[in-house]
Design a protein around this motif. Structure first.
Motif, short mmCIF file in Angstrom:
data_model
loop_
_atom_site.label_atom_id
_atom_site.label_comp_id
_atom_site.label_asym_id
_atom_site.label_seq_id
_atom_site.Cartn_x
_atom_site.Cartn_y
_atom_site.Cartn_z
N GLY A 1 74.85 37.45 -20.99
CA GLY A 1 75.57 38.63 -20.53
C GLY A 1 74.72 39.52 -19.66
O GLY A 1 75.20 40.11 -18.69
N ASP A 2 73.46 39.60 -20.01
CA ASP A 2 72.51 40.39 -19.24
C ASP A 2 72.42 39.83 -17.82
O ASP A 2 72.49 40.57 -16.83
N LEU A 3 72.31 38.52 -17.73
CA LEU A 3 72.27 37.87 -16.43
C LEU A 3 73.59 38.08 -15.69
O LEU A 3 73.62 38.45 -14.52
N ALA A 4 74.68 37.86 -16.43
CA ALA A 4 76.00 37.94 -15.80
C ALA A 4 76.25 39.31 -15.20
O ALA A 4 76.85 39.43 -14.13
N ASP A 5 75.77 40.36 -15.89
CA ASP A 5 75.98 41.73 -15.40
C ASP A 5 75.35 41.97 -14.04
O ASP A 5 75.71 42.91 -13.33
N ALA A 6 74.39 41.13 -13.68
CA ALA A 6 73.68 41.34 -12.42
C ALA A 6 74.43 40.73 -11.23
O ALA A 6 73.98 40.85 -10.10
N PHE A 7 75.59 40.11 -11.50
CA PHE A 7 76.31 39.44 -10.40
C PHE A 7 77.78 39.86 -10.37
O PHE A 7 78.37 40.16 -11.42
#
Lengths: 101, 101
Positions: free
Chosen positions: B28-34
């Motif tokens: 989710g942390d990664l996903a939030d960046a895109f």
DNA sequence: ACAACGATTAGACAATTAGCTAATTGTCAT
DNA sequence: ATGACAATTAGCTAATTGTCTAATCGTTGT
């Protein structure tokens, strides 16, 4: 950059590049080395050209393909470099520098 | 090998790898960046995992993604090496050796 | 001018891909 | 056991890809 990796993602195209490493070759000459139709190979050549990995030179009825090593180098080593890969072993740091890791 | 280059052919996936270079991160942390949906990101993660470029570690509700640098290195430098790229400058040859180029 | 040859373009098709929303699974805290 | 939250799976669409055959384009030799 995406175009280069996209081009490299097909085994046929990677092999074409490897053949071209030995020197320039005509389209038909290259095509004969693979078990697919010539139009299919022509499409592969277009992808490689679109990525800037090869250039063409027209010679009579033939079209000669050349490898552009610099483009390959820039993409591969450029990206690898962003991960600290393929780098010269970093110079050893003095004791003072080591205090702030 | 094709899988690695295919994975690298997408800018979003390349960026994910770059983020992971700084250290492991949750999905989710990664996903939030895109700027794409989480399911879409999940699909990207699967592609990266299929190529062996990342591994997962489950931590409670979260899934933590880790970068597999060695896989990236092997693909990038391995292929580059086949073209004599990214190599230490070769040792100079003596006059005798030069006679058989 | 024309036939032959190397190469590419046109058009069709099945398979894959990136993207979405909605639904599902799994884990934790209450 | 219920609710909340993280993440993935299911199911869909539109676009792209690799492949083919048939047709076209350019160049060369007769």
């Amino acid at each position: 950059m995406s175009d280069v990796f996209k081009a490299l993602s097909d085994p046929t195209r990677r092999e074409v590049l490897q053949m071209l490493k030995a020197g320039p070759r005509s389209a038909g000459d290259l095509a004969d080395a693979f078990p697919v139709s010539k139009p299919t190979m022509s499409a592969h050549f277009n992808v490689l050209r679109g990525a800037g990995l090869v250039s063409i030179e027209k010679a009579g009825k033939s079209v000669i393909y050349h490898l552009n090593v610099s483009v390959l180098e820039e993409a591969l080593l450029g990206f690898a470099g962003a991960f600290g890969l393929g780098q010269r072993p970093p110079a050893k740091r003095s004791k003072e520098e080591k205090e702030t890791p």
